[in-house]
Motif scaffolding. Structure first.
Motif, short mmCIF file in Angstrom:
data_model
loop_
_atom_site.label_atom_id
_atom_site.label_comp_id
_atom_site.label_asym_id
_atom_site.label_seq_id
_atom_site.Cartn_x
_atom_site.Cartn_y
_atom_site.Cartn_z
N LYS A 110 -13.93 -19.66 6.06
CA LYS A 110 -12.70 -19.88 5.31
C LYS A 110 -13.05 -19.97 3.84
CE LYS A 110 -10.25 -22.13 9.11
NZ LYS A 110 -11.29 -22.36 10.14
N SER A 111 -12.50 -19.05 3.07
CA SER A 111 -12.76 -19.09 1.63
C SER A 111 -12.38 -20.44 1.05
CB SER A 111 -11.96 -17.99 0.92
OG SER A 111 -12.49 -16.71 1.21
N THR A 112 -13.09 -20.86 0.01
CA THR A 112 -12.77 -22.14 -0.63
C THR A 112 -11.56 -22.00 -1.55
OG1 THR A 112 -14.34 -21.60 -2.39
CG2 THR A 112 -15.14 -22.99 -0.59
N PHE A 113 -11.02 -20.78 -1.63
CA PHE A 113 -9.87 -20.54 -2.52
C PHE A 113 -8.75 -19.92 -1.69
CE2 PHE A 113 -13.37 -17.52 -2.86
CZ PHE A 113 -12.82 -16.35 -2.38
N ALA A 114 -7.52 -20.03 -2.22
CA ALA A 114 -6.37 -19.41 -1.57
C ALA A 114 -6.42 -17.90 -1.81
CB ALA A 114 -5.09 -19.99 -2.14
N ASP A 115 -5.59 -17.16 -1.11
CA ASP A 115 -5.49 -15.72 -1.31
C ASP A 115 -5.40 -15.43 -2.82
OD1 ASP A 115 -4.78 -13.10 -1.61
OD2 ASP A 115 -3.12 -13.14 -0.17
N PRO A 116 -6.40 -14.79 -3.40
CA PRO A 116 -6.43 -14.62 -4.84
C PRO A 116 -5.30 -13.72 -5.36
CG PRO A 116 -8.59 -14.25 -3.89
CD PRO A 116 -7.61 -14.29 -2.75
N ASP A 117 -4.67 -12.97 -4.51
CA ASP A 117 -3.57 -12.13 -4.94
C ASP A 117 -2.24 -12.86 -4.74
OD1 ASP A 117 -2.85 -8.95 -5.48
OD2 ASP A 117 -1.34 -10.03 -4.32
N GLY A 118 -2.05 -13.37 -3.53
CA GLY A 118 -0.86 -14.18 -3.27
C GLY A 118 0.33 -13.39 -2.76
N ARG A 119 0.38 -12.09 -3.06
CA ARG A 119 1.53 -11.30 -2.58
C ARG A 119 1.36 -10.93 -1.11
NH1 ARG A 119 1.08 -6.29 -6.40
NH2 ARG A 119 -1.10 -6.91 -6.23
N LYS A 160 -9.46 -5.61 17.06
CA LYS A 160 -8.42 -5.12 16.15
C LYS A 160 -8.31 -6.19 15.08
CE LYS A 160 -3.52 -3.79 16.15
NZ LYS A 160 -2.41 -3.38 17.04
N ARG A 161 -8.63 -5.85 13.85
CA ARG A 161 -8.67 -6.86 12.79
C ARG A 161 -7.94 -6.33 11.56
NH1 ARG A 161 -14.93 -9.21 13.70
NH2 ARG A 161 -14.30 -10.40 15.56
N SER A 162 -7.39 -7.24 10.78
CA SER A 162 -6.64 -6.79 9.61
C SER A 162 -7.13 -7.50 8.36
CB SER A 162 -5.14 -7.06 9.81
OG SER A 162 -4.89 -8.44 9.83
N TYR A 163 -7.03 -6.81 7.26
CA TYR A 163 -7.36 -7.43 5.98
C TYR A 163 -6.51 -6.85 4.87
CZ TYR A 163 -10.72 -3.46 5.87
OH TYR A 163 -11.34 -2.23 5.94
N ARG A 164 -6.41 -7.64 3.79
CA ARG A 164 -5.60 -7.26 2.65
C ARG A 164 -6.48 -6.68 1.57
NH1 ARG A 164 -1.75 -12.60 2.13
NH2 ARG A 164 -1.11 -12.63 4.32
N VAL A 165 -5.95 -5.71 0.87
CA VAL A 165 -6.67 -5.09 -0.23
C VAL A 165 -5.75 -5.07 -1.44
CG1 VAL A 165 -7.70 -2.94 -1.06
CG2 VAL A 165 -8.07 -3.66 1.32
N ARG A 166 -6.26 -5.49 -2.58
CA ARG A 166 -5.53 -5.28 -3.83
C ARG A 166 -6.14 -4.06 -4.51
NH1 ARG A 166 -4.97 -10.09 -7.89
NH2 ARG A 166 -7.21 -9.88 -8.07
N ALA A 167 -5.32 -3.05 -4.67
CA ALA A 167 -5.81 -1.78 -5.22
C ALA A 167 -5.90 -1.89 -6.74
CB ALA A 167 -4.90 -0.64 -4.79
#
Ligand SMILES: [Cu+2]
Length: 600
Positions: A472-481, A565-572
């Motif tokens: 678990k990252s020590t920070f929240a979702d850095p993008d947030g959207r 089956k895994r998912s992840y978020r990407v900020r382009a």
């Protein structure tokens, strides 16, 4: 037996697995001094730090097994020197190609800075980010260092990475780290082969199961019959036959070909990191292998994982972790009560290991554990939940050959699996490009994230094993959207043909994935193969989600076990053309590679 699969000439099996004690540079250089690996020490001949670096790529004879072979080295060193940067600085790296004209490793080279955010033309992928560095040329890499942590770098040209061209990259962060330690070591794991990697690739294409000597035997068959009954055993065997695989095929190249290295040292060479009792020791474990997942533990010590892929995680204390190719884990250990502890890294297929030692002085050893029993891959491992493994009733399976695409069912070995009831709430859909595709030998039916699963060979082994759910990252979702759209991609392959792809399409046949600059999007991966694939997106982070779609941990490489089956978020947020691929080197070369194009 048409080939000498069991006969390695004059090399004994033991020598082969453990390597030479003094393995390494065959010339007068000798092995690097052991203390060169202490990041906190002063006599660090193999560490380069600052903002300007001159790196010469060349060929150096190396001997790890009794045979001298040409390795690809940086400044004559295998692994390449540890580079130490500082977040907030600008680095200038002058990489010269000094490969000899007759090199078997080609005439062009490159360095990719794995997990580093940078402009596309600094990313080091020939044909995508730049033209590569040709013999006699020097390429000037120049970029701002915008992150801290433990990373690595390697060639992205041909098979040079397999031939030794990889090194650790340590970036000191601007802000103080959220943990303390007294000593700091890199533990870089890799797989060395005496073979010319081009020949090894050709062998995989011709005979993909060459390294899987451990086919189940007649004796195993009768054991299974005794345990599960004749009918279940026959059904299970029949299914494996149809899938053109045996349940012990876990890795396509393994310890039957490789000698595993820790910091460029064989198990016999016993890389040693020193400590004083009661000190906190930071180990920056990096998997710089071409093809090998390692399971790492230090018998007698707990390890506290504090960072994954260079990014801080909430500390989690474990006995063991699996590290996929290209991943990094920072762990803190507190050795005391013994003078020596073994750092033990066995391969996923249980065909070999490498070990080193944490000790109060040079020359000490602790017992080295035996390699664990070889795990048996079950049908459940492959997302066919509830069938096969453990002697379940397989009579519900229908092989009568309907059109599986129309039925939304899944197939194995081209056979129809309709009629199977797996109660997993809806079958997995598959891209049309997989249907009737001669490069796809299997589809998963009920894949799941399996984030809390330690993985094949690590379940219920009596040890606390790290899982992705623990990270678990020590920070929240850095993008947030919330992601604005989702792209689903299937990892596909054909074992016998050694064909690997996304959605059944090799890189050469596929269009780039197009991302809109600035968008937050989601990638869903489905593994339709029996292998674990560590998937790496260049230039942007992969923010792994939990089962509910919440942000879990920021990574640069997402391992995809069979049936997952895994998912992840990407900020382009990085313009240009980027590589996106399986980090198993021969899978990437075989076609499990896509271009990601980020445009305004
Ligand atoms: Cu792969």
């Amino acid at each position: 037996m048409s080939m000498d699969r069991f006969d390695r000439g004059t090399l004994s099996r033991r020598r082969f697995v453990q390597g030479l004690a003094a393995g390494g540079a065959a010339a007068a250089l000798g092995p690097w001094p052991k203390n060169s690996w202490a990041l906190s020490g002063s006599d660090n001949t193999n560490i380069l730090s600052g903002t300007r670096f001159d790196l010469a790529v060349g060929e150096t004879p190396m001997n790890f097994t009794g045979r001298t072979r040409p390795a690809i080295t940086v400044n004559g060193s295998l692994p390449a020197p540890i580079l130490r940067w500082k977040e907030g600085t600008t680095v200038d790296l002058f990489v010269s190609n000094r490969l000899p004209p007759n090199s078997i490793h080609g005439h062009q080279t490159s360095i990719h800075w794995h997990g580093i955010l940078l402009p596309a033309n600094m990313d080091g992928v020939p044909g995508m980010s730049f033209d590569g560095i040709h013999r006699g040329e020097t390429y000037h890499y120049h970029f701002d260092v915008r992150q801290g942590g433990t990373y690595w770098y390697h060639s992205h040209s041909g098979f040079q990475e397999q031939a030794g061209m990889y090194g650790a990259l340590i970036i000191d962060p601007l802000e103080p780290e959220p943990f303390r330690y007294d000593r700091d070591y890199v533990v870089l794991l890799s797989d060395w082969t005496d073979l010319d990697p081009v020949a090894l690739f050709a062998r995989l294409k011709k005979m993909s199961d060459y390294d899987n000597l451990s086919k189940q035997t007649v004796g195993d068959f009768f054991d299974d019959v005794g345990r599960h009954g004749l009918s279940a055993t026959l059904q299970d065997r029949k299914m494996w036959g149809e899938m053109r695989m045996t349940p012990t095929d876990l890795s396509d190249v393994n310890g039957n070909t490789y000698t595993y290295l820790m910091n460029g040292t064989t198990a016999l060479g016993n890389w040693t990191g020193l400590f004083r009792s009661g000190e906190k020791v930071r180990l920056r474990v990096i998997n710089g292998s071409a093809m090998t997942h390692f399971d790492v533990r230090i018998p007698g010590l707990k390890m506290t994982v504090v960072a994954a892929d260079g990014q801080y995680v909430h500390p989690v204390t474990v006995d063991e972790f699996r590290i996929a190719v290209a991943e990094t884990f920072d762990v803190i250990v507190e050795p005391s009560g013994q003078d020596a502890f073994t750092i033990f890294a066995q391969d996923l297929g249980r065909t070999g290991y490498v070990s080193g030692t944490l000790a109060v002085r040079e020359g000490l050893r602790a017992p080295v554990p035996a390699v664990d029993p070889r795990p048996i891959l079950t049908m459940k491992d492959m997302g066919h939940g509830g069938m096969g493994g453990g002697g379940h009733d397989m009579s519900a399976m229908d092989h009568s050959g309907h059109d599986m695409a129309a039925m939304g069912a899944a197939s194995m070995g081209g056979q129809d699996m309709a009629g199977m009831d797996h109660g997993a709430g809806g079958m997995q859909q598959h891209p049309a490009s997989e249907t009737g595709n001669p490069l796809v030998d299997m589809q998963t039916m009920a894949p799941a994230p399996n984030l809390a699963d330690p993985g094949i060979g690590l379940r219920d082994n009596g040890r606390r094993v790290l899982t992705y759910a623990d990270l678990k990252s020590t920070f929240a979702d850095p993008d947030g959207r919330e992601p604005g759209r989702t792209i689903e991609l299937h990892l596909t392959g054909h074992m016998e043909r050694f064909a690997w792809s996304f959605d059944g399409l090799k890189f050469s046949d596929a269009e780039p994935l197009r991302l809109n600059y600035g968008e937050r999007m989601r990638i869903v991966l489905v593994n339709d193969t029996m292998m674990s694939h560590p998937i790496h997106l260049h230039g942007m982070w992969s923010d792994l989600e939990d089962e509910q779609g919440n942000f879990l941990v920021r990574k640069h490489t997402i391992d995809m076990p069979p049936g997952s089956k895994r998912s992840y978020r990407v900020r382009a947020d990085a313009l240009g053309r980027w590589a996106y691929h399986c980090h198993l080197l021969y899978h990437m070369e075989a076609g499990m590679f896509r271009e990601v194009s980020v445009k305004e």
